[in-house]
Design a protein around this motif. Structure first.
Motif, PDB file in Angstrom:
ATOM      1  N   ALA A   1     -16.390   7.382   5.962  1.00 39.81           N
ATOM      2  CA  ALA A   1     -17.187   6.808   4.877  1.00 39.81           C
ATOM      3  C   ALA A   1     -16.473   6.954   3.538  1.00 39.81           C
ATOM      4  O   ALA A   1     -16.419   6.014   2.741  1.00 39.81           O
ATOM      5  CB  ALA A   1     -18.555   7.486   4.833  1.00 39.81           C
ATOM      6  N   PHE A   2     -15.904   8.123   3.289  1.00 35.57           N
ATOM      7  CA  PHE A   2     -15.189   8.337   2.036  1.00 35.57           C
ATOM      8  C   PHE A   2     -13.912   7.508   1.973  1.00 35.57           C
ATOM      9  O   PHE A   2     -13.541   6.994   0.905  1.00 35.57           O
ATOM     10  CB  PHE A   2     -14.872   9.821   1.851  1.00 35.57           C
TER      11      PHE A   2
ATOM     12  N   SER B   1     -13.382   4.575   3.289  1.00 33.66           N
ATOM     13  CA  SER B   1     -13.750   3.192   2.977  1.00 33.66           C
ATOM     14  C   SER B   1     -14.055   3.024   1.499  1.00 33.66           C
ATOM     15  O   SER B   1     -13.680   2.026   0.880  1.00 33.66           O
ATOM     16  CB  SER B   1     -14.953   2.773   3.821  1.00 33.66           C
ATOM     17  N   SER B   2     -14.757   3.990   0.918  1.00 37.07           N
ATOM     18  CA  SER B   2     -15.094   3.905  -0.508  1.00 37.07           C
ATOM     19  C   SER B   2     -13.859   4.073  -1.385  1.00 37.07           C
ATOM     20  O   SER B   2     -13.678   3.364  -2.377  1.00 37.07           O
ATOM     21  CB  SER B   2     -16.129   4.970  -0.872  1.00 37.07           C
TER      22      SER B   2
ATOM     23  N   VAL C   1     -17.397   7.241  -5.379  1.00 34.29           N
ATOM     24  CA  VAL C   1     -17.718   7.565  -3.983  1.00 34.29           C
ATOM     25  C   VAL C   1     -19.022   8.349  -3.873  1.00 34.29           C
ATOM     26  O   VAL C   1     -19.323   8.897  -2.810  1.00 34.29           O
ATOM     27  CB  VAL C   1     -16.568   8.360  -3.314  1.00 34.29           C
TER      28      VAL C   1
ATOM     29  N   ALA D   1     -21.144   7.011  -1.113  1.00 38.12           N
ATOM     30  CA  ALA D   1     -20.618   7.414   0.194  1.00 38.12           C
ATOM     31  C   ALA D   1     -21.027   8.848   0.507  1.00 38.12           C
ATOM     32  O   ALA D   1     -21.340   9.184   1.652  1.00 38.12           O
ATOM     33  CB  ALA D   1     -19.100   7.268   0.226  1.00 38.12           C
TER      34      ALA D   1
ATOM     35  N   SER E   1     -23.252   9.903   3.600  1.00 39.55           N
ATOM     36  CA  SER E   1     -22.702  10.905   4.509  1.00 39.55           C
ATOM     37  C   SER E   1     -23.682  12.050   4.716  1.00 39.55           C
ATOM     38  O   SER E   1     -23.876  12.530   5.849  1.00 39.55           O
ATOM     39  CB  SER E   1     -21.378  11.425   3.961  1.00 39.55           C
TER      40      SER E   1
ATOM     41  N   SER F   1     -26.936   2.689   0.822  1.00 42.35           N
ATOM     42  CA  SER F   1     -25.789   1.836   1.127  1.00 42.35           C
ATOM     43  C   SER F   1     -26.008   0.408   0.669  1.00 42.35           C
ATOM     44  O   SER F   1     -25.052  -0.316   0.395  1.00 42.35           O
ATOM     45  CB  SER F   1     -25.499   1.862   2.633  1.00 42.35           C
TER      46      SER F   1
ATOM     47  N   PRO G   1     -16.922  -3.806   1.011  1.00 40.55           N
ATOM     48  CA  PRO G   1     -17.293  -3.015   2.169  1.00 40.55           C
ATOM     49  C   PRO G   1     -17.893  -3.882   3.250  1.00 40.55           C
ATOM     50  O   PRO G   1     -18.184  -5.055   3.035  1.00 40.55           O
ATOM     51  CB  PRO G   1     -18.339  -2.031   1.598  1.00 40.55           C
TER      52      PRO G   1
ATOM     53  N   PRO H   1     -22.733   5.109   9.426  1.00 43.56           N
ATOM     54  CA  PRO H   1     -21.464   5.165   8.737  1.00 43.56           C
ATOM     55  C   PRO H   1     -20.649   3.934   9.046  1.00 43.56           C
ATOM     56  O   PRO H   1     -21.143   2.984   9.619  1.00 43.56           O
ATOM     57  CB  PRO H   1     -20.821   6.422   9.304  1.00 43.56           C
ATOM     58  N   THR H   2     -19.393   3.937   8.702  1.00 46.60           N
ATOM     59  CA  THR H   2     -18.565   2.781   8.991  1.00 46.60           C
ATOM     60  C   THR H   2     -18.665   2.460  10.461  1.00 46.60           C
ATOM     61  O   THR H   2     -18.451   3.295  11.312  1.00 46.60           O
ATOM     62  CB  THR H   2     -17.104   3.068   8.620  1.00 46.60           C
TER      63      THR H   2
END
Length: 563
Positions: free
Chosen positions: A422-423, A425-426, A457, A460, A464, A528, A547, A556-557
């Motif tokens: 997740a982090f 991607s951000s 972030v 994110a 998370s 999100s 995203p 999450p992703t």
């Protein structure tokens, strides 16, 4: 300070990702190569039936789950807009519980005194066997496949479909020649991941499998019933080998999916959204609506079971199940909340640091560190649980088993890859020029992270935290082997009640767990949804990457969630 943060992450990964795996491999080779070879041959020969059952049920569940997920994803992305939200709610419901909770509803609906089989059809049939295992696993695992496929389908340029229609292609041919080829690698990923999740799941076969035993149930029986750690280690090595193959295959397929989706861009940015039509669309909508309706019925059945005594259509209303919960199950619920909060916080902090050094800074060894981060999530819960038992039961000079700390650590380790993903991607959306500008102004590593990276972030981090908490509340694979009577969690209490035939008590715990998890999932979805969407203006100071499209459900992703 930055070096200390990186060292902390590396030590955590070595101790709680690599060491348990090494301990499990060492246990399977205990006694030397000759003894280990004989053990492998004996265990595999004695488990031939279970291995075949696992492969058979896993393949069936994978095909059924992926087919359902494809139909639902196509309807969410290209189907009737009014069905989008109801289908998302159904997906959210199926994600808000452990897979074996659906087995409780299956027994209530299709058991010997089931609401459907006995109440409506007047039949008295046994609900146990491979059919129930395949159907329940497919329904539960379908939700994660929907997340992955919807994310891929939503990124296909609609101008391609409109161009195909303009050239005279019928809607069915557009799906067959434009949409499915782009989504092909993602479909294969769903098949692989569902297969590995199916063969790793022991909760569903234990509850409704009856005489149908799998490798996962054999692991459960050997460890809980006979404490044969060497045999369990050998069986886990089988699952580990399959997981490793799936991991590398998925990496290749993910890269191919990304290239295909990127290759679809370049059409008109203002191209209208394409909608399915014709007989194929009708068939897909029927499948998707049936799936959604069945999910709702399943979970309404679980809620009903919490408020009745016994089974069957004539079961009387009662509050005894919730009175039992208040008397005996509040402590496990409280522990679940506490462990979930601590594990989510730990995974979020370590995930942010890991993503910064592996995805942003790309320090030496980033690929190895990323692989070690991902393995605990790829590993079946039984593998990770056994590894923690072997590594932290005094054999290495450290004894953590029997306490709460080991549960928090295993939950955080399991979710660390999700947090880091997740982090990552951000952070990919934050222009690297900002790092250079901060450096030029004299900012150190810590201040640059605080003033440049962190403001971009924070969402994110929130997602998370919420997803880590929800996942920890529902995790049971590794915990079942690590809990002690004083550290039992709600999901383990639920499994014990369900496997013991106490369906009302199990349903009451399930209702509370699902309520807590749904609140967390909705909260994560709201957070999100504030992130930039494809085509939306990008906030100042970020790059141009958008995203993944939001599905309206927490997660999450999506390319890693299924691990």
């Amino acid at each position: 300070m930055p070096a200390a943060a990186l060292l902390l992450v590396v030590l955590f990964v070595l101790c709680f990702s690599a060491l348990p795996l090494v301990a499990m491999v060492a246990q399977s080779l205990d006694g030397g190569l000759v003894a280990a070879g004989e053990r492998y041959a004996s265990v595999l020969a004695n488990s031939a039936t279970e291995i075949w059952n696992s492969c058979f049920s896993g393949a069936m569940a994978a095909v059924l789950a992926t087919g359902l997920a494809l139909a639902v994803s196509l309807c969410i992305t290209f189907g009737a807009p009014r069905l989008r939200r109801p289908l998302q709610v159904a997906v959210l419901l199926s994600m808000a519980s452990p897979p074996f909770v659906a087995s409780l509803a299956y027994i209530q609906l299709f058991g010997k005194r089931g609401l459907v089989t006995h109440g409506l059809l007047g039949l008295s049939v046994s609900p146990y066997g491979w059919q129930g295992v395949v159907v329940m696993q497919a329904l539960f695992f379908c939700a994660l496949d929907v997340l992955l496929l919807t994310a891929v389908l939503s990124r296909i340029d609609p101008a391609l479909m409109q161009a195909a229609r303009g050239l005279g292609a019928r809607p069915g041919r557009v799906l067959r020649t434009v949409v499915l080829p782009v989504a092909g690698p993602a479909i294969l990923v769903c098949l692989l991941l569902t297969f590995i999740r199916s063969i790793s799941d022991y909760g569903t076969p234990v509850v409704i499998g009856g005489a149908f035993n799998t490798v996962a149930t054999q692991i459960y029986v050997q460890l809980v019933g006979y404490s044969d750690l060497s045999a369990v280690a050998v069986l886990n090595m089988v699952l580990l080998a399959v997981s490793g193959l799936v991991f590398f295959a998925q990496k290749r397929l993910d890269a191919r999916t990304a290239r295909l989706v990127e290759g679809t861009h370049g059409g008109r940015a203002d191209a209208p959204a394409w909608r399915m039509a014709g007989p194929v669309s009708t068939a897909l909508h029927v499948v998707a609506v049936t799936f959604g309706a069945f999910i709702v019925v399943l979970y309404l059945t679980v809620v009903r079971s919490a408020f009745v005594r016994g089974v069957g259509a004539g079961a009387p209303f009662t509050l005894e199940n919730f009175e039992h919960l208040a008397a005996y199950d509040l402590a496990p619920l409280g522990r679940s909340l506490l462990y979930g909060i601590l594990a989510a916080a730990l995974a979020t902090v370590l995930g942010a640091v890991a993503a910064y050094f592996t995805a942003r800074k790309r320090v030496a060894g980033s690929r190895v560190l990323s692989f070690c981060l991902s393995m605990p999530y790829m590993l079946p819960g039984t593998c990770l649980g056994l590894g923690f038992i072997l590594a932290f039961n005094g054999a290495w000079g450290v004894k953590l088993t029997g306490g709460a700390l080991i549960l928090v650590l295993v939950l955080a380790t399991k979710q660390l890859a999700i947090s880091a993903d997740a982090f990552s991607s951000s952070m990919a959306q934050v222009s690297r020029e900002l790092d250079m500008a901060a450096r030029g102004l004299g900012a150190g590593e810590a201040r640059m992270f605080r003033d440049v990276i962190w403001p971009n972030v924070r969402e994110a981090a929130a997602v998370s935290l919420v997803n880590g908490f929800s996942s920890a509340m529902m995790s049971y694979g590794a915990l079942l082997f690590l809990v002690a009577p004083s550290t039992k969690t709600a999901v383990v209490q639920l499994f014990d009640a369900l496997s013991g035939g106490k369906y009302g008590n199990a349903a009451a715990v399930a209702v509370v767990l699902m309520a807590v998890t749904l609140v967390g999932d909705v909260l994560a979805s709201r957070i999100s949804s504030r992130a930039p969407r494809p085509g939306a203006p990008v906030p100042a100071g970020t790059g141009t990457e958008a995203p993944s499209a939001d599905l309206g459900v927490a997660g999450p992703t999506t390319d890693k969630e299924a691990r």
